[in-house]
Design a protein around this motif. Structure first.
Motif, PDB file in Angstrom:
ATOM      1  N   SER A  67      -0.748   4.070   5.188  1.00 26.67           N
ATOM      2  CA  SER A  67      -1.093   2.648   5.222  1.00 26.67           C
ATOM      3  C   SER A  67      -1.918   2.309   3.986  1.00 26.67           C
ATOM      4  O   SER A  67      -2.387   3.192   3.270  1.00 26.67           O
ATOM      5  N   ILE A  68      -2.090   1.004   3.736  1.00 23.63           N
ATOM      6  CA  ILE A  68      -2.950   0.558   2.636  1.00 23.63           C
ATOM      7  C   ILE A  68      -3.682  -0.683   3.106  1.00 23.63           C
ATOM      8  O   ILE A  68      -3.077  -1.666   3.518  1.00 23.63           O
ATOM      9  N   SER A  69      -4.995  -0.617   3.094  1.00 23.63           N
ATOM     10  CA  SER A  69      -5.831  -1.685   3.634  1.00 23.63           C
ATOM     11  C   SER A  69      -6.579  -2.401   2.516  1.00 23.63           C
ATOM     12  O   SER A  69      -6.536  -2.003   1.344  1.00 23.63           O
ATOM     13  N   ALA A  70      -7.299  -3.459   2.899  1.00 22.02           N
ATOM     14  CA  ALA A  70      -8.120  -4.182   1.919  1.00 22.02           C
ATOM     15  C   ALA A  70      -9.187  -3.265   1.342  1.00 22.02           C
ATOM     16  O   ALA A  70      -9.523  -3.360   0.152  1.00 22.02           O
ATOM     17  N   GLU A  71      -9.715  -2.354   2.171  1.00 14.32           N
ATOM     18  CA  GLU A  71     -10.719  -1.416   1.686  1.00 14.32           C
ATOM     19  C   GLU A  71     -10.114  -0.459   0.659  1.00 14.32           C
ATOM     20  O   GLU A  71     -10.745  -0.115  -0.351  1.00 14.32           O
ATOM     21  N   ASP A  72      -8.859  -0.050   0.904  1.00 13.46           N
ATOM     22  CA  ASP A  72      -8.172   0.810  -0.061  1.00 13.46           C
ATOM     23  C   ASP A  72      -7.999   0.091  -1.395  1.00 13.46           C
ATOM     24  O   ASP A  72      -8.159   0.690  -2.467  1.00 13.46           O
ATOM     25  N   VAL A  73      -7.663  -1.202  -1.330  1.00 11.69           N
ATOM     26  CA  VAL A  73      -7.482  -1.985  -2.552  1.00 11.69           C
ATOM     27  C   VAL A  73      -8.781  -2.024  -3.350  1.00 11.69           C
ATOM     28  O   VAL A  73      -8.786  -1.869  -4.577  1.00 11.69           O
ATOM     29  N   ASP A  74      -9.901  -2.227  -2.663  1.00 15.19           N
ATOM     30  CA  ASP A  74     -11.191  -2.253  -3.351  1.00 15.19           C
ATOM     31  C   ASP A  74     -11.460  -0.929  -4.063  1.00 15.19           C
ATOM     32  O   ASP A  74     -11.910  -0.904  -5.218  1.00 15.19           O
ATOM     33  N   LEU A  75     -11.177   0.172  -3.376  1.00 14.91           N
ATOM     34  CA  LEU A  75     -11.413   1.486  -3.975  1.00 14.91           C
ATOM     35  C   LEU A  75     -10.488   1.728  -5.165  1.00 14.91           C
ATOM     36  O   LEU A  75     -10.899   2.295  -6.185  1.00 14.91           O
ATOM     37  N   LEU A  76      -9.248   1.290  -5.033  1.00 13.01           N
ATOM     38  CA  LEU A  76      -8.299   1.461  -6.129  1.00 13.01           C
ATOM     39  C   LEU A  76      -8.741   0.685  -7.371  1.00 13.01           C
ATOM     40  O   LEU A  76      -8.638   1.176  -8.490  1.00 13.01           O
ATOM     41  N   VAL A 170       1.223  -1.017  -6.606  1.00 16.02           N
ATOM     42  CA  VAL A 170       2.519  -1.671  -6.402  1.00 16.02           C
ATOM     43  C   VAL A 170       2.678  -2.029  -4.931  1.00 16.02           C
ATOM     44  O   VAL A 170       3.121  -3.127  -4.579  1.00 16.02           O
ATOM     45  N   ARG A 171       2.286  -1.102  -4.058  1.00 18.66           N
ATOM     46  CA  ARG A 171       2.385  -1.364  -2.620  1.00 18.66           C
ATOM     47  C   ARG A 171       1.441  -2.492  -2.206  1.00 18.66           C
ATOM     48  O   ARG A 171       1.815  -3.382  -1.425  1.00 18.66           O
ATOM     49  N   ALA A 172       0.214  -2.466  -2.710  1.00 20.41           N
ATOM     50  CA  ALA A 172      -0.752  -3.514  -2.373  1.00 20.41           C
ATOM     51  C   ALA A 172      -0.263  -4.874  -2.847  1.00 20.41           C
ATOM     52  O   ALA A 172      -0.393  -5.885  -2.154  1.00 20.41           O
ATOM     53  N   ARG A 173       0.347  -4.894  -4.029  1.00 16.09           N
ATOM     54  CA  ARG A 173       0.850  -6.138  -4.591  1.00 16.09           C
ATOM     55  C   ARG A 173       1.983  -6.695  -3.745  1.00 16.09           C
ATOM     56  O   ARG A 173       2.048  -7.898  -3.471  1.00 16.09           O
ATOM     57  N   ARG A 174       2.888  -5.829  -3.297  1.00 21.53           N
ATOM     58  CA  ARG A 174       4.011  -6.299  -2.497  1.00 21.53           C
ATOM     59  C   ARG A 174       3.534  -6.826  -1.146  1.00 21.53           C
ATOM     60  O   ARG A 174       4.061  -7.820  -0.630  1.00 21.53           O
ATOM     61  N   LEU A 175       2.540  -6.181  -0.560  1.00 24.04           N
ATOM     62  CA  LEU A 175       2.010  -6.649   0.723  1.00 24.04           C
ATOM     63  C   LEU A 175       1.318  -7.993   0.570  1.00 24.04           C
ATOM     64  O   LEU A 175       1.269  -8.795   1.491  1.00 24.04           O
ATOM     65  N   ALA A 176       0.772  -8.261  -0.625  1.00 20.20           N
ATOM     66  CA  ALA A 176       0.066  -9.522  -0.865  1.00 20.20           C
ATOM     67  C   ALA A 176       1.019 -10.696  -1.035  1.00 20.20           C
ATOM     68  O   ALA A 176       0.627 -11.850  -0.877  1.00 20.20           O
ATOM     69  N   GLN A 177       2.297 -10.432  -1.348  1.00 20.02           N
ATOM     70  CA  GLN A 177       3.311 -11.476  -1.482  1.00 20.02           C
ATOM     71  C   GLN A 177       2.858 -12.582  -2.440  1.00 20.02           C
ATOM     72  O   GLN A 177       2.533 -13.691  -2.035  1.00 20.02           O
TER      73      GLN A 177
END
Length: 227
Positions: A67-76, A170-177
């Motif tokens: 999975s990829i969460s908002a917290e993961d995005v912050d860490l990335l 790339v995954r975070a971007r696609r989920l953000a639409q």
């Protein structure tokens, strides 16, 4: 190409494209049959995906897409900012100015195309907004920029770290639409990065990249909070 390499490349791309969504089971038997290979190379491919962080071992289920969460995005983005900014700085010092000037022109053209999509009126007859454009070509262009940055930076350690990190983004971007208006702004920001690199000014290139990354982070975070 070895069977394990082929399986890894296929599964990795399917995860990045969203065909295999977070939580999807990557069963050995099913995937081996689907990809027409034995379970040994399939296991090797799954091990590489786990090492990449694109898959995890779930208790009682087996290997699943992570999975990829908002917290993961912050860490990335904590990692992405210094790496991408340094990459842009090095590209300005070591890269081919003409290549980035050409990319700047292509991002300008993309911005114009996206402007048309962003300004398209609602479909009055259907009573709904105009359909979002196919963003595949735009993301292909950003991937070209990523490759150009890696080549120009001429630092294999930096390139390796960026490749791994970008896969998750790339995954975070696609989920953000992304909406057409954000894609248009992103094209403009990428154009500024390319122009700064083409000018051979590392300070301006780094600053332009930092502005783009901070705006991207804010947008993706906002989209995750709405979902």
């Amino acid at each position: 190409m070895r069977a394990s390499d082929r399986a890894y490349a296929t599964l990795r791309q399917e995860i990045l494209d969203g065909e295999l969504e977070p939580g999807s089971l990557l069963g050995e038997v099913e995937q081996a049959e689907r990809l027409s290979l034995s379970r040994t190379p399939l296991r090797e491919a799954l091990s590489r995906l786990i090492a990449d962080g694109l898959a995890v071992q779930a208790a009682g289920r087996g290997t699943v897409v992570s999975s990829i969460s908002a917290e993961d995005v912050d860490l990335l983005f904590e990692l992405r900012l210094p790496l991408e900014v340094q990459s842009a700085r090095l590209a300005a010092e070591r890269g081919d100015p003409q290549r980035f000037a050409t990319l700047a022109d292509r991002f300008a053209a993309a911005e114009s195309t996206l402007q048309v999509s962003a300004d398209s009126p609602a479909d009055a007859s259907a009573g709904s907004p105009a359909a979002a454009p196919d963003d595949t070509q735009y993301y292909d262009l950003t991937a070209e920029l990523d490759e150009a940055l890696s080549k120009a930076a001429a630092n294999p350690y930096l390139s390796h770290a960026l490749r791994s990190m970008r896969a998750h983004l790339v995954r975070a971007r696609r989920l953000a639409q992304h909406e057409p208006a954000r894609l248009q702004a992103s094209a403009r920001e990428h154009r500024e990065v390319c122009l700064a690199i083409a000018s051979g000014d590392p300070e301006t290139a780094g600053a332009a990249m930092l502005i783009h990354l901070r705006r991207s982070h804010a947008y993706i975070t906002a989209q995750h909070e709405r979902s």
